[in-house]
Motif scaffolding. Sequence first.
Motif, mmCIF file in Angstrom:
data_model
loop_
_atom_site.group_PDB
_atom_site.id
_atom_site.type_symbol
_atom_site.label_atom_id
_atom_site.label_comp_id
_atom_site.label_asym_id
_atom_site.label_seq_id
_atom_site.Cartn_x
_atom_site.Cartn_y
_atom_site.Cartn_z
ATOM 1 N N HIS A 48 0.852 -1.188 0.000
ATOM 2 C CA HIS A 48 0.000 0.000 0.000
ATOM 3 C C HIS A 48 0.888 1.239 0.000
ATOM 4 O O HIS A 48 1.965 1.253 0.600
ATOM 5 C CB HIS A 48 -0.890 -0.010 1.246
ATOM 6 N N VAL A 49 0.424 2.285 -0.661
ATOM 7 C CA VAL A 49 1.244 3.501 -0.750
ATOM 8 C C VAL A 49 1.559 4.071 0.634
ATOM 9 O O VAL A 49 2.633 4.643 0.836
ATOM 10 C CB VAL A 49 0.580 4.583 -1.638
ATOM 11 N N HIS A 50 0.658 3.916 1.596
ATOM 12 C CA HIS A 50 0.935 4.427 2.940
ATOM 13 C C HIS A 50 2.156 3.744 3.551
ATOM 14 O O HIS A 50 2.926 4.380 4.288
ATOM 15 C CB HIS A 50 -0.283 4.236 3.843
ATOM 16 N N ASP A 51 2.340 2.471 3.256
ATOM 17 C CA ASP A 51 3.517 1.752 3.747
ATOM 18 C C ASP A 51 4.769 2.178 2.981
ATOM 19 O O ASP A 51 5.854 2.320 3.568
ATOM 20 C CB ASP A 51 3.313 0.241 3.615
ATOM 21 N N ILE A 52 4.624 2.384 1.688
ATOM 22 C CA ILE A 52 5.769 2.801 0.875
ATOM 23 C C ILE A 52 6.273 4.169 1.317
ATOM 24 O O ILE A 52 7.489 4.412 1.375
ATOM 25 C CB ILE A 52 5.385 2.796 -0.618
ATOM 26 N N TRP A 53 5.361 5.085 1.650
ATOM 27 C CA TRP A 53 5.782 6.420 2.092
ATOM 28 C C TRP A 53 6.665 6.367 3.333
ATOM 29 O O TRP A 53 7.481 7.262 3.554
ATOM 30 C CB TRP A 53 4.569 7.303 2.392
ATOM 31 N N ARG A 54 6.515 5.329 4.139
ATOM 32 C CA ARG A 54 7.279 5.222 5.384
ATOM 33 C C ARG A 54 8.574 4.427 5.214
ATOM 34 O O ARG A 54 9.304 4.232 6.186
ATOM 35 C CB ARG A 54 6.408 4.597 6.476
ATOM 36 N N ASP A 55 8.851 3.992 4.005
ATOM 37 C CA ASP A 55 10.057 3.215 3.752
ATOM 38 C C ASP A 55 11.244 4.177 3.619
ATOM 39 O O ASP A 55 11.257 5.017 2.725
ATOM 40 C CB ASP A 55 9.885 2.398 2.466
ATOM 41 N N PRO A 56 12.266 4.065 4.491
ATOM 42 C CA PRO A 56 13.415 4.976 4.385
ATOM 43 C C PRO A 56 14.199 4.803 3.089
ATOM 44 O O PRO A 56 15.031 5.659 2.754
ATOM 45 C CB PRO A 56 14.268 4.617 5.602
ATOM 46 N N ASN A 57 13.921 3.713 2.350
ATOM 47 C CA ASN A 57 14.589 3.476 1.068
ATOM 48 C C ASN A 57 13.779 3.976 -0.121
ATOM 49 O O ASN A 57 14.093 3.646 -1.264
ATOM 50 C CB ASN A 57 14.891 1.986 0.901
ATOM 51 N N LEU A 58 12.735 4.759 0.153
ATOM 52 C CA LEU A 58 11.935 5.301 -0.949
ATOM 53 C C LEU A 58 12.756 6.308 -1.738
ATOM 54 O O LEU A 58 13.106 7.384 -1.245
ATOM 55 C CB LEU A 58 10.657 5.959 -0.421
ATOM 56 N N LEU A 59 13.040 5.962 -2.960
ATOM 57 C CA LEU A 59 13.785 6.849 -3.858
ATOM 58 C C LEU A 59 12.862 7.829 -4.551
ATOM 59 O O LEU A 59 13.167 9.018 -4.680
ATOM 60 C CB LEU A 59 14.551 6.019 -4.891
ATOM 61 N N ASP A 75 8.162 11.053 7.130
ATOM 62 C CA ASP A 75 9.460 11.694 6.919
ATOM 63 C C ASP A 75 9.829 11.683 5.440
ATOM 64 O O ASP A 75 10.610 10.851 4.972
ATOM 65 C CB ASP A 75 10.510 10.950 7.747
ATOM 66 N N LEU A 76 9.268 12.626 4.697
ATOM 67 C CA LEU A 76 9.472 12.693 3.257
ATOM 68 C C LEU A 76 9.939 14.075 2.835
ATOM 69 O O LEU A 76 9.629 15.077 3.491
ATOM 70 C CB LEU A 76 8.166 12.364 2.522
ATOM 71 N N GLN A 77 10.650 14.122 1.735
ATOM 72 C CA GLN A 77 11.021 15.386 1.104
ATOM 73 C C GLN A 77 10.163 15.577 -0.155
ATOM 74 O O GLN A 77 9.986 14.637 -0.931
ATOM 75 C CB GLN A 77 12.485 15.375 0.673
ATOM 76 N N VAL A 78 9.661 16.772 -0.365
ATOM 77 C CA VAL A 78 8.943 17.103 -1.589
ATOM 78 C C VAL A 78 9.965 17.459 -2.664
ATOM 79 O O VAL A 78 10.869 18.261 -2.437
ATOM 80 C CB VAL A 78 7.964 18.263 -1.362
ATOM 81 N N PRO A 202 -2.634 22.376 -3.934
ATOM 82 C CA PRO A 202 -1.527 21.835 -4.715
ATOM 83 C C PRO A 202 -1.785 20.386 -5.143
ATOM 84 O O PRO A 202 -2.437 19.615 -4.436
ATOM 85 C CB PRO A 202 -0.343 21.917 -3.747
ATOM 86 N N THR A 203 -1.270 20.037 -6.299
ATOM 87 C CA THR A 203 -1.389 18.670 -6.795
ATOM 88 C C THR A 203 -0.582 17.714 -5.914
ATOM 89 O O THR A 203 0.183 18.131 -5.043
ATOM 90 C CB THR A 203 -0.892 18.574 -8.244
ATOM 91 N N LEU A 204 -0.763 16.417 -6.148
ATOM 92 C CA LEU A 204 -0.093 15.402 -5.351
ATOM 93 C C LEU A 204 1.412 15.442 -5.610
ATOM 94 O O LEU A 204 1.852 15.212 -6.738
ATOM 95 C CB LEU A 204 -0.631 14.007 -5.698
ATOM 96 N N PRO A 205 2.216 15.753 -4.592
ATOM 97 C CA PRO A 205 3.641 15.979 -4.826
ATOM 98 C C PRO A 205 4.415 14.701 -5.109
ATOM 99 O O PRO A 205 4.107 13.628 -4.581
ATOM 100 C CB PRO A 205 4.111 16.612 -3.516
ATOM 101 N N PHE A 206 5.445 14.828 -5.932
ATOM 102 C CA PHE A 206 6.449 13.782 -6.051
ATOM 103 C C PHE A 206 7.390 13.925 -4.855
ATOM 104 O O PHE A 206 7.791 15.044 -4.495
ATOM 105 C CB PHE A 206 7.210 13.910 -7.366
ATOM 106 N N VAL A 207 7.744 12.795 -4.260
ATOM 107 C CA VAL A 207 8.483 12.821 -3.001
ATOM 108 C C VAL A 207 9.619 11.803 -3.012
ATOM 109 O O VAL A 207 9.668 10.898 -3.855
ATOM 110 C CB VAL A 207 7.555 12.516 -1.803
ATOM 111 N N THR A 208 10.508 11.952 -2.029
ATOM 112 C CA THR A 208 11.552 10.974 -1.760
ATOM 113 C C THR A 208 11.740 10.913 -0.255
ATOM 114 O O THR A 208 11.320 11.826 0.476
ATOM 115 C CB THR A 208 12.867 11.341 -2.471
ATOM 116 N N SER A 209 12.356 9.865 0.227
ATOM 117 C CA SER A 209 12.626 9.735 1.653
ATOM 118 C C SER A 209 13.503 10.888 2.150
ATOM 119 O O SER A 209 14.388 11.376 1.436
ATOM 120 C CB SER A 209 13.324 8.397 1.921
#
Length: 272
Positions: A48-59, A75-78, A202-209
């Motif tokens: 699920h995307v909610h789990d992926i957002w919390r993955d510190p390895n999310l590129l 804990d994400l960066q926009v 604002p539209t749905l942001p692209f993010v990284t860990s």
Amino acid sequence: MTRLVASLGMYDYPAQQPANDRIWSAIARILRARGIPGVPDALDRVRHVHDIWRDPNLLFGQACGYPLIADATLDLQVIALPIYDMQGSRRGDATHASVLVARANDGRGSLGDYRDSRAAINDPRSNTGMNLFRATLAPIAETSVFFARVVQTGSHRTSVAAIAAGDADLAAIDAVTYATLMRHEPDLTAPLKIVARSPVSPTLPFVTSAAMSTETVATLRLALRQIITDPYLAEDRALLGLAGIVTADADVLAPIQALEQTAIRYGYPELR
């Protein structure tokens, strides 16, 4: 070497998946050419995307803006905001809205007519499905409870299906998602009408860990600028409605929080 994670699960309707795969493959090639290690070959469609957002390895991923301002543990960066150009959602900038939909034959014509009816929301943490819904109703709610019942469906598509089936009466649907459903499942949206449109956000942001380096963030932004002008990806961008990219950081999400605060001042702090 740590294998990183990529996801484009927010707008990944089955007919759009090949386009998202090609978009990601192009991004991945650019990242590898710039020396980014651990770039995954494929998008993660298992979790699920909610789990992926919390993955510190999310590129690389795409997130809903409301959790980013409401959940301090996320804990994400926009990286950037997308600009979409689809039927019902064209604005020419990095904002979007929700359409409030109901059954076309229900006899009600204005938002006020839906007082004491049944609402459907995809997720209480959704900007388009809840926060913009709340912001639209707050000026007319008058009390802290507007609906007789609020049901949680799990997705915008399921909310649309619940309205069509008569299991709920009103829902706020991301305009990009609704345009996609109109295109690929017209029988599902045919029984519905648009009662109102929400304020924009604002539209749905692209993010990284948050764990990703400044150099990696800069390379991701470079990759996004390149894929948005790549002529070989023109059909894929059109299928996704992706018309442009605006570099951004978390400050760009302030209007989402402002809509929440305005609803609270109206005395309508929760969608009820």
